[in-house]
Design a protein around this motif. Structure first.
Motif: not given
Lengths: 692, 236
Positions: A598-614
């Motif tokens: 299956x195609x696998x995507x490279x996902x990059x997320x930039x988030x405020x650190x407070x939401x890192x866990x979420x």
């Protein structure tokens, strides 16, 4: 308008989403007097920025298709191609980079280098494009050009050299100090159109001297003339400009400029920098492939007297007909002249020749080597090369990513059905990563693209521009099949029951192949399979790869080695050996432990650190693999690999999980084996569908 | 070759035998050498070996861009796959990626609380409990013995083994009476295993300088192949 190639520039403006590219281009058009009023991209006056020529773009505040425009600045002719920043549209950026000679990399003064900047930069590296950087939005809170310059070094590996420093910061940003002239520049007038030059404010003098020293230190590494002048403390502006230009064109440095396009500060010096530091067409080595000589590489000369070679890099369907944007690499294209499409062999007469503004056209009689113009009424595909009759050249093909997602379309009425066809015909010509076909089993139109957003935009365009009323199916992932172990085959195809018979025997092995779809090698000796039938064996194996037996998707990553065989003096033929190969593949495939990918995507997320866990949670829930975690002040940067199948609707999820504060980008990474449970489901579904 | 066979035949089994069965949870180990000799390559090979054995590795970087580290793992894995003709390459590569997490901490955030919190987040939020930590870019000359005690305590708390790379000074190389160079010698009591990489003419020699509390140190008979950058058996 000058036509001397040394005063020509072909540049692109590439960057991250919302970094202000379109605003910058709008300002460039204004200051070069191409437009008479400034319209903000999301402006209050209701008229969007001139460069965003589609309604949809204006509404969403994003730039979708590339547009090009010509401007004149200080006796130089500059073709500017605006490029979008979404990962779904990488073909647009790639295409633009293929025909440009230089680029402006725009970075946000607060956000700095973000994940899309990395993708865009990678593309620029692939096409070896010299660039200058512009750090925008210095009027914003938290803007820090030094930090962004450091990021250019650390995250993108550029040798970034600050050519300016800001005067004031954030709301107090008032101007810039030019470290070459060592003067302060202020932008007066209601649109910043008047540049006022003053002495550097006293409080900035020390910092300016320091930064200038750093600049000289860095650039003198690449210029003996400058190094000598620096040692003798007699650096003239001329010597410095020359040295920076040389080092920029050779990509040894990335000069960094700055400002706030929105506040009308810094754009004119940026235009100066484009002229001073980016190459003219003659300074860039371009090559083509000689089709008459085994596709040997040939160097092209930016010489308008040589035979014509030009590349069609963008198509646009307007109500007057198809507009074909071309880059002339060599020779001259004239109105009324005859040109040949080297792919199709078609001869074409050049009707109208146009120099383009985003929405206006200027008729011209000829375009010379180095120029970018558009032709009317020339039917072709993106990537086609045109020459005069004497040359059979093709420009090297552009790197175009494979589509990874498909969607079925069902028109609700006959008129829509007709219009879907027209729309799809147009879109596929404009965009090589957007593909379409009709499923012979369901008779549905299937569209394929690089991501949800990519397809969403085309569906929306169909609705608005073509009045199509349609239903869409569930997005379908482009699976693949492959093999995971080596297996031997030994197969005889025999039909000898009276009349013309068929006979062919093949033996060998198939084995997994990495980084390539298919390879075929013949090790047959002693003529056991006559040499003339070997290509048919290869054809037979290739034919089997179109549809695997597990779930009917293409088979990739297979190496076939033919080691032996047998033939019959009468009954062997191309057909016989092709069937032998087909039979052999069918026999051996299940022994080679076939797997579903299956195609696998490279996902990059930039988030405020407070939401890192979420955010990590949202990825874990999607069979994602976290690759890395990084940090940048109060932001967390998460890189992950997630199967495309699990990414549908992710933008909504991440928006609500992070109060809209996180951003993510996604691009195709690779194909990977699906888990057993999913493989079983897919096989079951395929079998049931086949029974129907 | 299947993964299980590769693991058995790996030169890292030789390394483990020579150091009492391995570094072991709760212990610190280091590869030390001058800049550019191959410490990262050696560390990554040790990590990939662990990953192939289905154990989790957390690679904590205080220096490089995480994408460069990924590139290291890809290179080392590809070399292993090629050298040992590994079967099911795609699947095994997925194994490596799934079991590994790269975390980048900027130098200015390299303080104990932040490090510990970051690892805690990996365990809880990313559901990633490592049995090995690889630390790179943590400067030995810029940190005190106390800082390394923190790592020792952390390794015991988490029950993991932690491997470091320590760069030797180019000039004024000083060795103590056990032949351990500075700055490694200053923290040798905290480290259980110290291996030095010494570039020779055709290969890079791996020299075991400390093996837990064992006074009789084995000669390692391992080298780093400068072409493949893999740890390999060295037959004299």
């Amino acid at each position: 308008m000058t036509t001397d190639v040394s005063t020509m520039r072909n540049i692109g403006i590439s960057a991250h989403i919302d970094s202000g590219k379109t605003t910058i281009t709008e300002r460039m058009l204004f200051y070069t007097q191409k437009i008479h009023a400034i319209h903000e991209v999301r402006g209050k006056d209701g008229a969007g920025a001139t460069m965003d020529s589609m309604e949809l773009e204006k509404e969403r505040g994003i730039t979708i298709a590339s547009a090009s425009t010509n401007v004149t600045w200080k006796n130089h002719s500059i073709n500017i191609i605006d490029t979008p920043g979404h990962v779904d549209f990488t073909v647009e950026v790639e295409r633009a980079l293929r025909v440009l000679d230089g680029a402006v990399l725009v970075l946000c003064g607060t956000g700095g280098v973000q994940s899309q900047s990395i993708t865009v930069d990678r593309q620029m590296q692939r096409y070896k494009v010299p660039r200058i950087a512009f750090i925008n939005k210095l009027d914003r809170m938290g803007a820090d050009p030094e930090k962004v310059t450091a990021q250019l070094r650390d995250k993108l590996g550029h040798n970034a050299v600050m050519m300016q420093i800001p005067i004031g910061a954030e709301a107090d940003f008032t101007g810039i100090v030019d470290l070459v002239t060592m003067k302060a520049l202020y932008f007066d007038g209601s649109n910043g159109e008047t540049i006022r030059q003053e002495e550097i404010p006293e409080e900035l003098r020390a910092s300016a001297e320091e930064k200038r020293d750093q600049m000289l230190d860095n650039v003198s590494m690449f210029s003996d003339e400058l190094a000598e002048a620096y040692l003798e403390d007699s650096v003239s502006e001329e010597v410095l400009y020359k040295a920076v230009r040389q080092a920029t064109i050779s990509r040894d440095i990335t000069p960094v400029f700055m400002g706030s396009a929105f506040k009308n500060k810094g754009v004119q010096p940026l235009l100066d920098a484009v002229i001073r530091y980016l190459p003219d067409p003659a300074e860039v080595q371009n090559t083509a492939l000689d089709r008459d000589n085994n596709e040997q590489e040939v160097a092209l000369e930016t010489d308008s007297t040589k035979p014509l070679v030009m590349l069609a890099f963008k198509l646009e369907d307007t109500r007057y007909g198809q507009l074909t944007y071309v880059r002339v690499y060599q020779g001259t294209v004239k109105k009324g002249g005859e040109i040949v499409n080297t792919r199709s062999g078609d001869k074409v007469r050049v009707g109208r020749l146009i120099r383009m503004h985003a929405n206006d056209m200027e008729d011209i009689n000829a375009a010379k080597a180095g120029d970018i113009v558009a032709l009317f009424g020339v039917d072709c595909a993106t990537g086609d090369t045109f020459t005069e009759n004497s040359l059979n050249f093709a420009m090297t093909s552009m790197h175009v990513p494979e589509p990874v997602i498909s969607l079925s379309l069902k028109p609700r009425d006959n008129k829509s059905s007709e219009n879907i066809g027209k729309a799809l015909n147009r879109f596929t010509k404009e965009d090589p990563t957007f593909k379409t076909f009709v499923d012979p089993e369901t008779n549905e139109s299937i569209i394929r693209g690089m991501g949800e957003l990519h397809l969403d935009v085309y569906i929306e365009r169909m609705r608005r521009e073509y009045n199509v009323d349609l239903e869409t199916g569930e997005p379908q992932v482009a699976y693949r099949e492959s093999i995971s172990k080596t297996a031997e085959f030994d197969y005889t195809h025999k039909k000898q029951t009276g009349g013309a018979g068929q006979y062919g025997k093949v033996s060998g092995r198939i084995e997994p192949l990495r980084d390539k779809d298919f390879e075929f090698i013949s090790e047959v000796k002693g003529g056991n399979i006559p040499v003339e039938y070997i290509p048919s064996c290869e054809k037979g194996f290739q034919a089997c790869l179109e549809k695997g037996s597990l779930i009917g998707f293409p088979v990739v990553g297979v190496k076939v080695t033919l080691t032996d065989g047998n033939s019959h003096s009468v009954d062997s033929s191309d057909t016989a050996f092709m069937h032998a190969a087909i039979g052999a593949f069918r026999q051996v495939y299940s022994k080679a432990r076939p797997v579903i990918l299956e195609p696998v995507m490279r996902v990059g997320v930039e988030t405020p650190s407070e939401f890192q866990g979420t955010v990590l949670g949202t990825i874990n829930q999607r069979r994602g693999t976290i690759i890395s975690l990084g940090e940048d002040h109060n932001f967390s940067i998460i890189e992950a690999e997630v199967p495309l199948k699990e990414m549908f609707g992710y933008s909504t999820v991440i928006r609500s999980a992070t109060q809209g504060k996180a951003e993510f980008t996604m691009e195709f990474s690779k194909y990977a084996k699906v888990p057993e449970s999913i493989a079983e489901e897919l096989k079951k579904e395929y079998t049931e569908n086949n029974k129907k | 070759m299947l993964r299980e066979q590769l693991i058995k035949l790996s030169p890292l089994r030789v390394l483990e035998k020579s150091i009492n069965g391995g570094l072991g949870p709760g212990n610190l180990g280091m590869f030390t050498a001058r800049k550019g000799v191959g410490k990262t390559a050696a560390l990554v090979h040790v990590a990939v070996d662990k990953l192939l054995r289905d154990e989790k590795v957390l690679h904590l970087s205080f220096a490089d861009n995480p994408r460069h580290i990924e590139h290291w793992y890809k290179q080392v894995f590809n070399e292993i796959a090629k050298s040992y003709k590994l079967e099911n390459v795609l699947e095994n590569e997925q194994h490596v990626i799934r079991n590994r997490l790269i975390v980048h901490i900027s130098k200015k955030n390299a303080v104990k609380d932040h490090i510990e919190n970051t690892i805690k987040k990996c365990v809880e939020a990313a559901q990633f409990t490592p049995s090995m930590l690889i630390i790179d870019g943590f400067s030995f000359s810029e940190h005190s013995k106390d800082d390394f005690m923190f790592w020792k305590e952390l390794s015991q708390k988490l029950s993991t083994e932690i491997w470091f790379s320590a760069t030797l000074h180019r000039h004024n190389l000083e060795f103590d009476d056990q032949g351990i160079p500075s700055p490694a010698s200053e923290v040798k009591d905290i480290f259980s295993v110290i291996i030095m990489l010494e570039p020779l003419e055709d290969y890079i020699d791996l020299k075991l300088l400390k093996d837990h509390d064992n006074p009789d140190i084995d000669k390692l008979k391992l080298k780093l192949n400068p072409k493949t950058m893999l740890i390999a058996n060295h037959r004299v």
